[in-house]
Design an enzyme around this catalytic site. Structure first.
Site, PDB file in Angstrom:
ATOM      1  N   GLY A 222      -5.515  -5.352 -11.253  1.00  0.00           N
ATOM      2  CA  GLY A 222      -5.475  -4.136 -12.056  1.00  0.00           C
ATOM      3  C   GLY A 222      -4.111  -3.491 -12.169  1.00  0.00           C
TER       4      GLY A 222
ATOM      5  N   MET B 265      -1.118  -5.013 -13.217  1.00  0.00           N
ATOM      6  CA  MET B 265      -0.251  -5.469 -14.298  1.00  0.00           C
ATOM      7  C   MET B 265      -1.104  -5.597 -15.565  1.00  0.00           C
ATOM      8  SD  MET B 265       2.506  -5.862 -12.451  1.00  0.00           S
ATOM      9  CE  MET B 265       3.565  -6.915 -13.381  1.00  0.00           C
TER      10      MET B 265
ATOM     11  N   LYS C 247      -1.328 -16.641 -10.567  1.00  0.00           N
ATOM     12  CA  LYS C 247      -2.201 -17.016 -11.679  1.00  0.00           C
ATOM     13  C   LYS C 247      -1.719 -18.319 -12.316  1.00  0.00           C
ATOM     14  CE  LYS C 247      -3.656 -13.443 -13.923  1.00  0.00           C
ATOM     15  NZ  LYS C 247      -3.296 -12.280 -14.718  1.00  0.00           N
TER      16      LYS C 247
ATOM     17  N   ASN D  20       8.254   3.723  21.484  1.00  0.00           N
ATOM     18  CA  ASN D  20       8.355   4.938  20.661  1.00  0.00           C
ATOM     19  C   ASN D  20       9.689   5.630  20.944  1.00  0.00           C
ATOM     20  OD1 ASN D  20       5.786   4.341  19.917  1.00  0.00           O
ATOM     21  ND2 ASN D  20       4.823   5.949  21.127  1.00  0.00           N
ATOM     22  N   ASP D  21       9.913   5.924  22.223  1.00  0.00           N
ATOM     23  CA  ASP D  21      11.176   6.564  22.584  1.00  0.00           C
ATOM     24  C   ASP D  21      12.360   5.640  22.356  1.00  0.00           C
ATOM     25  OD1 ASP D  21      11.430   9.300  23.433  1.00  0.00           O
ATOM     26  OD2 ASP D  21       9.891   8.858  24.925  1.00  0.00           O
TER      27      ASP D  21
ATOM     28  N   ARG E 107      -1.339   8.147  30.607  1.00  0.00           N
ATOM     29  CA  ARG E 107      -0.455   9.316  30.656  1.00  0.00           C
ATOM     30  C   ARG E 107      -1.092  10.356  31.569  1.00  0.00           C
ATOM     31  NH1 ARG E 107      -0.642   7.777  25.116  1.00  0.00           N
ATOM     32  NH2 ARG E 107       1.441   7.420  24.228  1.00  0.00           N
TER      33      ARG E 107
ATOM     34  N   ARG F 188      -8.536 -17.517  -7.723  1.00  0.00           N
ATOM     35  CA  ARG F 188      -7.670 -17.065  -6.638  1.00  0.00           C
ATOM     36  C   ARG F 188      -8.536 -16.874  -5.407  1.00  0.00           C
ATOM     37  NH1 ARG F 188      -6.669 -11.362  -9.530  1.00  0.00           N
ATOM     38  NH2 ARG F 188      -8.819 -10.706  -9.566  1.00  0.00           N
TER      39      ARG F 188
ATOM     40  N   GLU G 141      12.888   2.686  27.941  1.00  0.00           N
ATOM     41  CA  GLU G 141      12.805   3.456  26.701  1.00  0.00           C
ATOM     42  C   GLU G 141      14.119   4.139  26.361  1.00  0.00           C
ATOM     43  OE1 GLU G 141       9.813   6.512  27.236  1.00  0.00           O
ATOM     44  OE2 GLU G 141      10.181   6.544  29.400  1.00  0.00           O
TER      45      GLU G 141
ATOM     46  N   ARG H  16      -0.279 -12.961 -20.202  1.00  0.00           N
ATOM     47  CA  ARG H  16      -0.866 -12.477 -18.943  1.00  0.00           C
ATOM     48  C   ARG H  16       0.190 -12.411 -17.862  1.00  0.00           C
ATOM     49  NH1 ARG H  16      -5.537 -16.659 -17.704  1.00  0.00           N
ATOM     50  NH2 ARG H  16      -6.345 -14.886 -16.526  1.00  0.00           N
TER      51      ARG H  16
HETATM   52  P1  ADP Z   1      -5.748  -9.575 -14.560  1.00  0.00           P
HETATM   53  O1  ADP Z   1      -4.579 -10.099 -13.840  1.00  0.00           O
HETATM   54  O2  ADP Z   1      -5.779  -8.121 -14.688  1.00  0.00           O
HETATM   55  O3  ADP Z   1      -7.027 -10.164 -14.055  1.00  0.00           O
HETATM   56  P2  ADP Z   1      -5.815 -11.503 -16.671  1.00  0.00           P
HETATM   57  O4  ADP Z   1      -4.503 -12.050 -17.103  1.00  0.00           O
HETATM   58  O5  ADP Z   1      -6.613 -12.349 -15.781  1.00  0.00           O
HETATM   59  O6  ADP Z   1      -5.596 -10.071 -16.072  1.00  0.00           O
HETATM   60  O7  ADP Z   1      -6.606 -11.198 -17.986  1.00  0.00           O
HETATM   61  C1  ADP Z   1      -7.754 -10.445 -17.976  1.00  0.00           C
HETATM   62  C2  ADP Z   1      -8.854 -11.141 -18.696  1.00  0.00           C
HETATM   63  O8  ADP Z   1      -8.487 -11.477 -20.000  1.00  0.00           O
HETATM   64  C3  ADP Z   1      -9.275 -12.458 -18.100  1.00  0.00           C
HETATM   65  O9  ADP Z   1     -10.142 -12.305 -17.052  1.00  0.00           O
HETATM   66  C4  ADP Z   1      -9.960 -13.130 -19.256  1.00  0.00           C
HETATM   67  O10 ADP Z   1     -11.286 -12.692 -19.335  1.00  0.00           O
HETATM   68  C5  ADP Z   1      -9.177 -12.620 -20.422  1.00  0.00           C
HETATM   69  N1  ADP Z   1      -8.261 -13.658 -20.865  1.00  0.00           N
HETATM   70  C6  ADP Z   1      -7.001 -13.879 -20.469  1.00  0.00           C
HETATM   71  N2  ADP Z   1      -6.471 -14.945 -21.105  1.00  0.00           N
HETATM   72  C7  ADP Z   1      -7.417 -15.412 -21.932  1.00  0.00           C
HETATM   73  C8  ADP Z   1      -7.502 -16.511 -22.830  1.00  0.00           C
HETATM   74  N3  ADP Z   1      -6.477 -17.339 -23.011  1.00  0.00           N
HETATM   75  N4  ADP Z   1      -8.636 -16.674 -23.498  1.00  0.00           N
HETATM   76  C9  ADP Z   1      -9.673 -15.845 -23.314  1.00  0.00           C
HETATM   77  N5  ADP Z   1      -9.676 -14.806 -22.499  1.00  0.00           N
HETATM   78  C10 ADP Z   1      -8.561 -14.582 -21.793  1.00  0.00           C
HETATM   79 MG    MG Z   2      -7.666 -11.865 -14.075  1.00  0.00          MG
HETATM   80 MG    MG Z   3      -5.839  -6.279 -15.915  1.00  0.00          MG
END
Ligand code: ADP
Ligand code: MG
Ligand code: MG
Length: 875
Positions: A101, A103, A22, A768-769, A561, A337, A745, A92
């Protein structure tokens, strides 16, 4: 002193290991002039230092962070903790490899009872300020203080009910203030501390929480499932906030530059007005399609976003997954990404990018994860069956595929049932990262809420699992374990079927059929074939498997086999007779009766394979595997054979071994009972003669002798097989080329491979063996402890899945070298499970084997992996 913090202006996309995905991409977007809110990244090195320092940031790191914070204040003209113009930031996480989802993120940090007033005044928007504040307290409570989300949700629902609000956008200022008070009480009660007012304290606590979240349970599980090393650490991004919740000209969204399910070249995304952060993915309100942005502010945001999307895709030369927010009509980018995609999409995008002149064929090949191809090789619903099926509902086609299974309403129960061998469908109102394991073990996932970018959808696509999301017609009662739709009630344990291509949900089980392998898939396979050096063979014992493999592109059989052939109902009694015979004459009599069956088996296989090479392995397992195990079966056999029950029982007991894997099996059987291999060799050659004559083909069978550990064993058995073959040819007055080789083997065979090679035309590594004997692990028992070995990081991978390059691989290397020293043109292949594993295939390429052999469904995976191995080697 190590530099632990980088401003976005200092980084770029190649600094991922240090800045996390990120952070590196935020910096890169900044660099190419895109509107990214300012901020800085605390490095993955800092995370590791934090763990080394017993989970302390240390004063040096802290003051470095504050220096960058000061710098951020200067650049934004705002001040952290000030009432007049407060700086708010997001904290973040950002791992090196994106972990959706997994972290946690905290938004609106810097708010407290004072700054919230300042913010309200400054923006002249009290509702917005307090909405941001309640969100902050909730996220802080959840992420930093680990207070369960439902504690906060309960208050939210209660207040919504009280003021009759159907959506969170209808919350009034008073309601929000009330909520904030209650939220703070929750924190006091649950965490035993007052909500921290001091912004700098909020910041440090959050940074620590992100570092800690690297090792939370769901992150660890995700890394285990996806083979991500545990020592990479996560970076932390601190970024000044922009606000999507500032009213009806603000909003937030996510979009892919191409369709992540189909690969179609059209921006695909969703957004919500007056919303913040993860509202879109969390399925709180149903988001709108990005196409609708066209009508918003006369397309201002839409046009600007489309331009940026195109620019990003061009820049990264791949499909991007983008997060954005607009504040009062101004667009900001918050993340980009490489977009996760289905196998179908991966292939279409790769082929299209080549056609668009953006990447080369070789790059296209490298873009596709060979294991992901699995998704395409699995069947879809049979159309006729589908037409007859009882459709229950329709949701969003979130991840393609077809699945039937028993309904379970919790991840735990679903995983449990699945580990007992049941096919399960996980049904949830919506999924969260806690559901990972249940999702991973199920055939498919069904949710009532959430869009195409919901947690369920994103994770299922990554796993290659069929998923139907946002199926609003379903009334799911997770507690009572029932599912209501229209007038139907489905209980836990009843069957349903999901069609991930249409989003349809059906009652009962629906038959599936195999899928088409042409089009874009065919193109990628063709490109792979142009590049790869390794030949791809298959492990197949029946004409049907052989045909499947040939359809998938197999170029031969690496392991046929012969033991499975003796288990059929008509044959097993004869086999048993052979085994319990006391004299050679009796054994030969029984073997004579098996001969015809065996010959027909080989005729079928040769026919299915045409002139492609076929390696047939002579009998390998311990004989007692064929014998009846309980008294009733022994009695039946004794009656059939007309011998006394006790005599037969004694014989069976006699054959029992303490350690059958290391017992009287493989070539040892033929050293003691040569007539077994004689019969098999005769059957192979006779079948080859028959097919050659009748079909006008030139069949050149390869006969393989298993479990050789000493060159003398092979010397004796080669002669035995060779004499039999010659004799058979003579009797038929026929000429035919055949080869005799061995499996490597047993470690001793590998170490003395030069001697062994004297009597072998080819080696096939039975890894495997070889793995079993090198480690001294029993394959059948290793399941009990291998997971723990992986958890304790003794092994990075299960050595029965991915070849242990250091140990077992070293034996393969040695044997290859010694073997070819003795015989320059010795043919080398591998026929263990590893033959279909991409990492192991890379190793086989490196060692210079001639072919890999794998199960039929793995053949396309192996073709691609073999091509990638060449490309990697050349780079
Ligand atoms: P994840 O890794 O779970 O996607 P993010 O760090 O991307 O988490 O944060 C999730 C959401 O939070 C982002 O998609 C964005 O919508 C919001 N967000 C994060 N940083 C900012 C920011 N500086 N200003 C506004 N919204 C933010
Ligand atoms: Mg994100
Ligand atoms: Mg998240």
């Amino acid at each position: 002193m190590t530099k632990f913090v980088y401003s976005f202006e200092e980084g770029n996309k190649d600094m991922k290991p240090l800045l996390g995905g990120k952070g590196a991409n935020l910096a890169e977007m900044k660099k190419i002039g895109l509107p990214v809110p300012l901020g800085f990244t605390i490095t993955t090195q800092a995370c590791n230092a934090y763990y080394e320092n017993n989970k302390n940031l240390g004063s040096e790191m802290e003051s470095e962070i504050f220096n960058f914070l000061e710098d951020l204040e200067k650049k934004t003209g705002k001040t952290f903790g000030s009432i007049e113009n407060p700086l708010l930031v997001s904290v973040r996480s950002g791992a090196v490899i994106s972990m959706p989802g997994m972290m946690d993120t905290v938004l609106n940090l810097g708010l407290n009872d004072d700054t919230v007033k300042g913010l309200a005044e400054l923006t002249n928007n009290e509702r917005f300020a307090y909405d941001s504040y309640r969100r902050f307290i909730q996220m802080f409570g959840d992420v930093v203080l680990h207070i369960p989300k439902y504690e906060f949700d309960r208050v939210l629902d209660e207040i919504k009910r009280k003021i009759n609000a159907s959506s969170d956008t209808e919350l009034t200022v008073d309601a929000l203030k009330d909520m904030i008070k209650k939220y703070k009480n929750i924190i006091k009660r649950q965490a035993g501390i007052n909500f921290p007012n001091e912004p700098k304290k909020q910041l440090l606590m959050s940074v620590r929480a992100v570092f800690d979240s690297w090792n939370n349970q769901r992150a660890i599980i995700y890394r285990n499932i996806n083979d991500i090393p545990h020592d990479l650490g996560t970076a932390v991004n601190v970024q000044s906030m922009v606000f999507g919740n500032m009213g009806e000209t603000s909003g937030t969204g996510v979009a892919f530059t191409r369709n992540p399910a189909t690969g179609e070249n059209k921006v695909f995304g969703e957004y919500l007005l007056n919303a913040q952060g993860e509202d879109v993915v969390a399925g709180i309100r149903t988001p709108q399609s990005i196409d609708q942005l066209k009508d918003f502010m006369s397309g201002k945001i839409y046009n600007q976003f489309m331009e940026i999307a195109a620019k990003l895709e061009m820049h990264y030369r791949d499909m991007q997954d983008i997060e954005f927010t607009f504040e009062k009509g101004n667009l900001y980018l918050l993340q980009t990404r490489t977009g996760k995609r289905t196998a179908t999409a991966a292939i279409k995008v790769a082929v299209d990018l080549v056609a668009e002149g953006k990447i080369t064929k070789e790059e296209a090949l490298m873009r596709i994860d060979p294991m992901q191809i699995n998704q395409l090789l699995h069947p879809v619903f049979d159309e006729d069956e589908l037409n007859k099926a009882n459709k229950l509902a329709k949701g969003l086609p979130a991840s393609p595929g077809a699945a039937s299974g028993k309904v379970y309403f919790s991840s735990e129960h679903s995983a449990q049932a699945a580990s007992n061998g049941e096919k399960t469908i996980l049904v949830r109102i919506e999924t969260s990262p806690e559901d990972i394991e249940g999702m991973n073990m199920s055939q498919g996932i069904l949710t009532a809420r959430g869009g195409m970018t919901s947690h369920a959808a994103v994770v299922a696509r990554g796993m290659g699992k069929c998923c139907v999301a946002g199926c609003g017609e379903l009334k799911i009662d997770e507690e009572r374990k029932i599912l209501k739709v229209n007038d139907e009630i489905i209980k836990e344990g009843e069957y349903i079927s999901l069609d991930g291509n249409t989003g349809n949900v059906y009652k009962g089980i629906i038959k599936t059929k195999a899928i088409e392998l042409s089009g874009n898939f065919g193109k990628i396979m063709q490109w792979a074939d142009e590049v790869r050096r390794l030949k791809i063979r298959t492990n197949a014992d029946t004409p049907r498997d052989a045909k499947t493999a040939v359809d998938f592109g197999a170029e031969g059989i690496g392991l046929c086999r012969t033991e499975h052939m003796f288990f059929a109902e008509a044959r097993i009694p004869i086999m048993r007779q052979m085994i319990v015979s006391d004299t050679k004459e009796d054994r030969i009599k029984a073997l004579d009766r098996l001969f015809d069956f065996q010959k027909e088996d080989f005729v079928g296989i040769f026919r299915a394979m045409g002139e492609r090479p076929v390696t047939i392995r002579l009998l390998d397992p311990p004989l007692h595997e064929f014998l009846p195990q309980n008294d009733d079966d022994i009695k039946v056999l004794a009656d059939n054979m007309n011998i006394a029950f006790q005599k037969l029982k004694d014989k069976v007991l006699d054959l029992k071994e303490f350690n059958p894997m290391l017992g009287h099996r493989g070539c040892r059987l033929a050293i003691t009972y040569p007539e077994i291999y004689q019969m098999q060799a005769k059957a192979v050659i006779t079948a080859a003669i028959e097919v050659s004559k009748q079909d006008g083909l030139n069949i050149k069978p390869e006969i393989m002798i298993p479990l050789v550990g000493h060159a003398k064993e092979l010397e004796i058995l080669r002669k035995l097989v060779d004499d039999t073959a010659k004799q058979t040819l003579k009797e038929n007055s026929c000429e035919l080329q055949y080869y005799i080789g061995t499996m490597i083997e047993i470690p001793r065979a590998a170490l003395t491979a030069d001697e062994v090679a004297r009597y072998a035309d080819f080696f096939s590594f039975g890894t495997n063996d070889l793995t079993q004997m090198t480690f001294g692990f029993s394959r059948d028992d290793a399941g009990k402890f291998i997971d723990e070995y992986k958890n304790k990081e003794i092994f990075e991978n299960d050595p029965f899945t991915t070849i242990d390059v250091k140990g077992v691989g070293s034996l393969v290397r040695t044997a290859s070298k010694l073997g070819r020293l003795e015989k320059e043109n010795l043919k080398l292949g591998i026929c263990g499970e590893h033959g279909g594993d991409p990492k192991s295939i890379e190793f086989c390429e490196e060692v210079g084997l001639d072919y890999v052999s794998c199960s039929p469904y793995r053949v396309p995976i192996a073709r691609l992996a073999a091509a990638q191995a060449v490309i990697k080697k050349n780079n």
